[in-house]
Motif scaffolding. Structure first.
Motif, PDB file in Angstrom:
ATOM      1  N   ARG A 188      61.011  54.837 -23.202  1.00 46.85           N
ATOM      2  CA  ARG A 188      60.997  53.957 -22.031  1.00 46.85           C
ATOM      3  C   ARG A 188      62.221  53.034 -22.043  1.00 46.85           C
ATOM      4  O   ARG A 188      62.894  52.856 -21.024  1.00 46.85           O
ATOM      5  CB  ARG A 188      59.717  53.128 -22.022  1.00 46.85           C
ATOM      6  CG  ARG A 188      59.600  52.218 -20.791  1.00 46.85           C
ATOM      7  CD  ARG A 188      58.429  51.256 -20.892  1.00 46.85           C
ATOM      8  NE  ARG A 188      58.615  50.273 -21.937  1.00 46.85           N
ATOM      9  CZ  ARG A 188      57.891  50.215 -23.042  1.00 46.85           C
ATOM     10  NH1 ARG A 188      56.919  51.079 -23.256  1.00 46.85           N
ATOM     11  NH2 ARG A 188      58.131  49.286 -23.963  1.00 46.85           N
ATOM     12  N   LYS A 191      65.709  54.448 -20.906  1.00 47.86           N
ATOM     13  CA  LYS A 191      66.016  54.465 -19.477  1.00 47.86           C
ATOM     14  C   LYS A 191      66.494  53.092 -19.010  1.00 47.86           C
ATOM     15  O   LYS A 191      67.460  52.984 -18.246  1.00 47.86           O
ATOM     16  CB  LYS A 191      64.771  54.892 -18.695  1.00 47.86           C
ATOM     17  CG  LYS A 191      64.994  55.049 -17.198  1.00 47.86           C
ATOM     18  CD  LYS A 191      66.007  56.163 -16.905  1.00 47.86           C
ATOM     19  CE  LYS A 191      65.963  56.626 -15.455  1.00 47.86           C
ATOM     20  NZ  LYS A 191      66.183  55.572 -14.480  1.00 47.86           N
ATOM     21  N   GLU A 233      60.929  58.531 -17.119  1.00 49.41           N
ATOM     22  CA  GLU A 233      62.103  57.905 -17.718  1.00 49.41           C
ATOM     23  C   GLU A 233      63.094  58.942 -18.235  1.00 49.41           C
ATOM     24  O   GLU A 233      64.160  58.591 -18.720  1.00 49.41           O
ATOM     25  CB  GLU A 233      61.697  56.993 -18.885  1.00 49.41           C
ATOM     26  CG  GLU A 233      61.241  55.607 -18.467  1.00 49.41           C
ATOM     27  CD  GLU A 233      59.779  55.582 -18.070  1.00 49.41           C
ATOM     28  OE1 GLU A 233      59.009  56.418 -18.587  1.00 49.41           O
ATOM     29  OE2 GLU A 233      59.417  54.740 -17.233  1.00 49.41           O
TER      30      GLU A 233
END
Length: 734
Positions: A188, A191, A233
């Motif tokens: 996560r 990204k 992501e």
């Protein structure tokens, strides 16, 4: 009637299979938004119809001296209280005719005399991330760093922004939820990383060679699971390459026993420039950020609670002056010093048990011809079970890393044993036609990973790189462990804990600067007092696009490789860097004097580093503002006179300081792999061209002295005049 179900059932199965397959194909090949591919949020300036050109106007950070003055104000609150208490005495004195400065006039000097909400010790990725997070929540923040931003672990990473495929493998086989959680969190954050700093980070395909057919489904399942965990992501999906296509994509691979390859995607970045950009963005949002400022002790009140720290300016020491210690007052103190975490904790509690298990990670830099410019490689199973990466970076190739327990030092040196182990592993998967030589190593360094210690494990390889947040009885909040990719998440959790522990009040940042340099974007819009760093773009990100370098070429007449380098290192601030570059007095390029003929670093970067990024030493510039020391230690040595001269103009260094810079930088370059024979080289040697003289080992690496010929004389086994097609023992050759 009975035949209808028999006909419908296959039709339904076929339709369901088609829909499932179609949906899967669409998911794999769906339209993606690749960071950096979109047009710039702030378009580049253009010429008007009447030929005028308005370059960008970016907000400036305070100077380093102004930042230090702000730090001193925090401790002045005690003086202000003392003045207030003496107000009555001053009034009586004025009645008797004694002329003194009135209390009101004296108190005006301490108008801003209030403690910081947070004092952060450490200017690496974690410390800078905490400073940015806290500042964008409306808190009054100070961050001090003993050396330079990213001077430790944060500049010596593998340069990857990744979830960690090896951690995922361990999570599955060992049923380790903590490993799984770390991978999920990192994917996560990867990204966010690419979105907030697209100029400093990029997607990189990484190849996993498959040597046996049965490995293909194993690696395929692993990379697809990695894609699945990334979810929205993620960017590109992993894919399989046949042997011929793998060799086409990575021609240096060994052909023998190669079945094919799996390719998956992760991120890569310029780690120290990312760190400096985070710190400078925090400074723009109001944080007081100072490097080369050492914490010498912590201060406590009568109840044993921390209220501040004593600091001293190490730049004054470098200038031959005696630095005066002063206090910085704060409601809360955060320890974010990486490998040096326990040293700060022992300032607070001398008997506290250590929580950091330092691990050494050695990397080597090889010439760019060892790898494709847009494809990395991972060897998941080396001879001793570790993982090794082989990645393109800044035009060269980076290989590493080792992982072994180590002692803590500021600039550890990569050992020959570790370097040779990496080269040996590289030879194992590269074509035997390639001669991987020790002499091809352009730079080598050792970084210390601050792993969180697991008391039940003796093998550092099995340590989880999760972070740990603890608070001592006196109120020292320590944030330790973690990895580069998750710096933002670590910072968020640390600030959340600090707000709770120190009863701090956040609020909207109403007077946020126009970081973009334009009224087109309101950088204050999302800043409502909550954590918003997942969408706070760093300095340089707003006006960056993959075509920005063309605008620089057209306006400044920069060399193409230089313009591309500037936009990928500074984003839209490349306009300022180019403007600070001197004319070449040549037809082309028009601007930008290279500090090294081999690399695209130019004089404007040195000036920009001093004026806008707090660079105070030649090492700051060579290692962390530019990356020359990491790319080629010998080239950094040869560029040193130019860098010292440019910095002397900016910082008014005298002869003694210049000599100190020379000695300190050469000593630092020893930790970057500079040959021992070069450590005694003087500035005059470099200026006279003697620094490039080679020893016997280097002489044998290349054919240096033969004149142009079909066959090099030094390569022939026959003496001059002999006929090579006839035996050596023939009378003709006697």
């Amino acid at each position: 009637m009975s035949s209808s179900p028999r006909l419908l059932r296959p039709l339904l199965y076929t339709s369901a299979a088609a829909l499932t397959g179609g949906g899967l194909l669409y998911y794999i090949n769906r339209p993606r938004s690749i960071p950096g591919s979109d047009p710039a949020s702030v378009p580049p300036p253009r010429y008007t119809d009447d030929g005028r050109f308005s370059p960008p106007r970016f907000p400036l950070v305070k100077t380093r001296d102004e930042q230090i003055a702000d730090l001193k104000k925090s401790s002045s609150i005690q003086s202000a209280v003392g003045i207030a208490k003496g107000a009555t005495k001053s009034v009586l004195g004025s009645l008797t005719g004694n002329k003194e400065t009135s209390p009101t006039e004296q108190l005006e000097k301490y108008e801003d005399a209030e403690p910081y909400d947070l004092l952060i010790i450490g200017g690496g990725a974690t410390g800078a991330g905490i400073a940015l997070d806290a500042a964008t929540r409306g808190l009054k923040v100070a961050m001090v760093e003993r050396e330079d931003f990213a001077s430790g672990t944060s500049s010596k990473s593998t340069k990857l922004v990744h979830g960690g495929v090896r951690y995922l493998e361990k999570a599955v086989w060992e049923l380790d939820y903590n490993q799984y959680k770390l991978v999920k969190e990192a994917l996560r954050e990867r990204k966010y990383f690419l979105d907030t700093a697209p100029h400093l980070s990029n997607w990189l395909p990484i190849m996993i060679p498959v040597q046996n057919w049965w490995q293909a489904p194993y690696f395929w399942a692993g990379t697809k699971f990695y894609d699945f965990l990334a979810g929205s992501e993620g960017i590109e999906s992993s894919y399989f390459l046949t042997k011929s296509r793998a060799l086409d994509a990575f021609p240096m691979l060994k052909k023998e026993n190669l079945f094919g390859a799996l390719v998956y995607y992760d991120g890569a970045h310029n780690d120290s420039r990312m760190n400096v950009s985070i710190a400078m963005t925090a400074a723009l949002y109001g944080a007081t950020v100072v490097n080369h400022l050492e914490v010498t002790s912590l201060e406590k009140d009568a109840n044993g609670k921390l209220i501040g720290a004593k600091v001293k300016d190490r730049v004054q020491e470098k200038n031959g002056q005696t630095p005066q210690e002063f206090s910085v007052k704060a409601k809360g103190i955060i320890n974010a010093t990486g490998p040096f975490t326990d040293a700060v904790r022992k300032m607070d509690e001398p008997q506290v048990p250590e929580i950091v298990a330092p691990s050494s990670g050695v990397h080597v830099i090889l010439p760019g011809y060892y790898s494709p410019s847009k494809m990395g490689l991972i060897d998941p199973k080396t001879s001793d079970g570790r993982v090794i990466f082989f990645l393109p970076w800044q035009g060269n190739t980076i290989a590493g890393t080792t992982d072994a327990p180590t002692a803590i030092s500021q600039n550890p040196i990569a050992g020959e044993e570790e370097i040779n182990w990496i080269l040996s592993e590289i030879r194992g998967y590269l074509s035997p036609d390639l001669n991987v030589r020790r002499g091809d190593v352009l730079a080598a360094w050792s970084g210390i990973r601050p792993l969180v210690k697991d008391p039940h494990s003796k093998n550092t390889e099995s340590l989880v790189r999760n972070h740990l947040i603890t608070v001592s009885d006196s109120g020292l909040l320590t944030c330790a462990g973690g990895k580069w990719t998750t710096y933002r998440q670590m910072a968020e959790e640390a600030v959340d804990e600090a707000i709770k522990r120190y009863n701090l009040r956040t609020g909207p940042l109403l007077q946020a600067p126009r970081v973009s340099g334009s009224e087109m974007i309101d950088d204050a819009a999302p800043l409502d007092g909550a954590c918003q760093t997942h969408q706070v773009r760093l300095v340089g990100a707003h006006g960056f696009s993959n075509t920005l370098f063309i605008n620089l070429i057209q306006h400044f007449g920069l060399e193409s490789i230089v313009a591309k380098h500037l936009t990928e290192s500074y984003g839209d601030r490349a306009w300022t860097v180019a403007a600070l570059s001197a004319p070449t007095e040549q037809r082309y390029p028009v601007r930008g004097l290279k500090i090294s003929a081999l690399y695209p670093f130019i004089d404007g970067e040195v000036r920009y580093a001093v004026r806008h990024e707090y660079a105070q030493t030649a090492v700051d510039v060579l290692a962390r503002r530019t990356r020359l020391a990491f790319l080629n230690a010998q080239a950094a040595l040869e560029a040193l006179p130019t860098v010292i001269d440019l910095m002397s103009e900016e910082l008014k260094w005298d002869k003694k300081r210049q000599e100190k810079e020379w000695k300190d930088t050469v000593q630092f370059l020893a930790s970057m792999g500079l040959a021992k024979s070069k450590l005694s080289v003087t500035r005059k040697d470099v200026e006279d061209g003697k620094a490039g003289e080679y020893d016997e080992h280097e002489r044998k690496l290349y054919s240096r002295h033969d004149r142009p010929a079909d066959t090099m004389e030094s390569d022939s086994k026959f003496a001059s005049g002999e006929k090579p097609i006839v035996s050596t023992h023939s009378p003709v050759n006697k």
